[in-house]
Design an enzyme around this catalytic site. Sequence first.
Site, PDB file in Angstrom:
ATOM      1  N   TYR A 199       1.085  -1.316  -0.079  1.00 46.74           N
ATOM      2  CA  TYR A 199      -0.028   0.011  -0.189  1.00 46.74           C
ATOM      3  C   TYR A 199       0.928   1.338  -0.158  1.00 46.74           C
ATOM      4  O   TYR A 199       2.069   0.879   0.280  1.00 46.74           O
ATOM      5  CB  TYR A 199      -1.000   0.096   1.225  1.00 46.74           C
ATOM      6  CG  TYR A 199      -0.249   0.374   2.556  1.00 46.74           C
ATOM      7  CD1 TYR A 199       0.527  -0.430   3.143  1.00 46.74           C
ATOM      8  CD2 TYR A 199      -0.568   1.521   3.035  1.00 46.74           C
ATOM      9  CE1 TYR A 199       0.903  -0.255   4.437  1.00 46.74           C
ATOM     10  CE2 TYR A 199      -0.275   1.917   4.327  1.00 46.74           C
ATOM     11  CZ  TYR A 199       0.784   0.975   5.007  1.00 46.74           C
ATOM     12  OH  TYR A 199       1.515   1.355   6.097  1.00 46.74           O
TER      13      TYR A 199
ATOM     14  N   ARG B  40      -6.706 -20.809  -2.563  1.00 45.50           N
ATOM     15  CA  ARG B  40      -6.034 -20.360  -1.493  1.00 45.50           C
ATOM     16  C   ARG B  40      -4.759 -21.480  -1.437  1.00 45.50           C
ATOM     17  O   ARG B  40      -4.945 -22.553  -1.393  1.00 45.50           O
ATOM     18  CB  ARG B  40      -6.616 -20.651  -0.052  1.00 45.50           C
ATOM     19  CG  ARG B  40      -5.620 -20.297   1.151  1.00 45.50           C
ATOM     20  CD  ARG B  40      -6.190 -20.310   2.562  1.00 45.50           C
ATOM     21  NE  ARG B  40      -5.302 -19.877   3.529  1.00 45.50           N
ATOM     22  CZ  ARG B  40      -4.523 -20.732   4.282  1.00 45.50           C
ATOM     23  NH1 ARG B  40      -4.546 -22.234   3.819  1.00 45.50           N
ATOM     24  NH2 ARG B  40      -3.661 -20.444   4.807  1.00 45.50           N
TER      25      ARG B  40
ATOM     26  N   GLU C  89      11.811   2.173  14.347  1.00 45.95           N
ATOM     27  CA  GLU C  89      11.091   3.200  13.855  1.00 45.95           C
ATOM     28  C   GLU C  89       9.588   3.347  14.755  1.00 45.95           C
ATOM     29  O   GLU C  89       9.481   2.440  15.590  1.00 45.95           O
ATOM     30  CB  GLU C  89      10.705   3.074  12.359  1.00 45.95           C
ATOM     31  CG  GLU C  89      10.263   1.958  11.908  1.00 45.95           C
ATOM     32  CD  GLU C  89       9.724   1.834  10.408  1.00 45.95           C
ATOM     33  OE1 GLU C  89       9.642   2.670   9.734  1.00 45.95           O
ATOM     34  OE2 GLU C  89       9.781   0.332  10.259  1.00 45.95           O
TER      35      GLU C  89
ATOM     36  N   LEU D  23      11.166   1.095   7.091  1.00 48.13           N
ATOM     37  CA  LEU D  23      10.585   1.672   6.029  1.00 48.13           C
ATOM     38  C   LEU D  23      11.278   2.848   5.466  1.00 48.13           C
ATOM     39  O   LEU D  23      11.662   3.707   6.323  1.00 48.13           O
ATOM     40  CB  LEU D  23       9.098   1.789   6.049  1.00 48.13           C
ATOM     41  CG  LEU D  23       8.477   2.214   4.722  1.00 48.13           C
ATOM     42  CD1 LEU D  23       8.152   0.997   3.701  1.00 48.13           C
ATOM     43  CD2 LEU D  23       7.096   2.893   5.006  1.00 48.13           C
TER      44      LEU D  23
HETATM   45  N1  PDD Z   1       2.916   4.785   7.443  1.00 48.70           N
HETATM   46  N2  PDD Z   1       7.724   3.496   8.893  1.00 48.70           N
HETATM   47  C1  PDD Z   1       6.456   2.888   8.854  1.00 48.70           C
HETATM   48  C2  PDD Z   1       6.296   1.640   9.435  1.00 48.70           C
HETATM   49  C3  PDD Z   1       5.262   3.487   8.230  1.00 48.70           C
HETATM   50  O1  PDD Z   1       3.965   2.613   8.261  1.00 48.70           O
HETATM   51  C4  PDD Z   1       5.216   4.723   7.566  1.00 48.70           C
HETATM   52  C5  PDD Z   1       4.176   5.453   6.958  1.00 48.70           C
HETATM   53  C6  PDD Z   1       6.386   5.538   7.449  1.00 48.70           C
HETATM   54  C7  PDD Z   1       6.574   6.736   7.102  1.00 48.70           C
HETATM   55  O2  PDD Z   1       6.812   6.776   5.448  1.00 48.70           O
HETATM   56  P1  PDD Z   1       6.369   7.964   4.638  1.00 48.70           P
HETATM   57  O3  PDD Z   1       7.131   9.208   4.998  1.00 48.70           O
HETATM   58  O4  PDD Z   1       6.678   7.406   3.281  1.00 48.70           O
HETATM   59  O5  PDD Z   1       4.624   8.108   4.964  1.00 48.70           O
HETATM   60  C8  PDD Z   1       7.698   4.958   8.325  1.00 48.70           C
HETATM   61  C9  PDD Z   1       1.414   5.299   6.395  1.00 48.70           C
HETATM   62  C10 PDD Z   1       1.513   6.919   6.636  1.00 48.70           C
HETATM   63  C11 PDD Z   1       0.302   4.778   7.318  1.00 48.70           C
HETATM   64  O6  PDD Z   1       0.511   3.418   7.340  1.00 48.70           O
HETATM   65  O7  PDD Z   1      -0.305   5.300   7.505  1.00 48.70           O
END
Ligand code: PDD
Length: 283
Positions: free
Chosen positions: A33, A100, A179, A203
């Site tokens: 996603y 599946r 993170e 990520l």
């Molecule tokens: N989440 N780390 C994780 C585990 C994340 O799920 C996200 C983003 C980030 C930040 O990535 P970015 O700057 O590309 O949004 C880091 C999104 C916003 C969510 O799951 O809603």
Amino acid sequence: MSRTVYVNGEYVAEEDAKISVFDRGFLMADGVYEVTSVLDGKLIDFEGHQVRLNRSLNELEMDAPVSDDDLLEIHRKLVELNDVTEGLVYLQVTRGAADRDFAYPKGVAPSLVMFTQSKNVVNSPAVSTGIKVISIDDLRWGRRDIKTVQLLYPAMGKMMAKAAGCDDAWMVEDGFVTEGTSNNAYIVKDGKIITRQLSNDILSGITRAAVLRFAVEAQMEVVERPFTIDEVKDADEAFITSATTFVQGVVEMDGVAIGTGKPGEIALRLREIYLDESRKKAI
Ligand code: PDD
């Protein structure tokens, strides 16, 4: 009022949107996603999200459901149809519907689902108060560089934070912060911005890339290395970045106030620069 959502080539009312019960996203979290924020009716950092989506698909040997140009077009059309001035566009690609089986099925078309959420992302109350976080073990799988829809552990982390009267959790592995549950994590010490280096452990945030670039351009010092929870408690500032929070101050870790206990100057400045620059480049 019902939204218009996108499902595999069609724009339909949300109550009419359908996905197969055999969809592997539903059965196996076999999907990826992206979340792109919308300001003034325009997409923020769209290209970054598109590049990362293609990388996630590639890592999972999944076909892209539509071309890059069509993807942009669908984003724009959904924003327009739903009259979104501020909020986000969510997109999800799954491997598609098949009987599946653990092995990837052959010849199955991927599914693409997209929808919008209108919400106040710029003036959320947390901007001025900052957020409180707790530390939890990082019990996720080892390919956190792929933005998959398997979000149960991050959801559990948010619930643990809520139970502790806090807003979010920072995850820790082998003694170091990886993170936040849905954001990248930073501390500031003696003017240095410290954040974990990219690897399969976290990520690669699109907001992270932009914010670090702006920080360097503004002559701030950036150090990419792992840091501990003790360092967080002893930091001058801490903050998070993500597409939906941009840059947000973190004011407490495990009950200990960070710095002045208010969002720090560097975090606030980076937020301002990020919003200014991203608005200029929004499409
Ligand atoms: N989440 N780390 C994780 C585990 C994340 O799920 C996200 C983003 C980030 C930040 O990535 P970015 O700057 O590309 O949004 C880091 C999104 C916003 C969510 O799951 O809603």
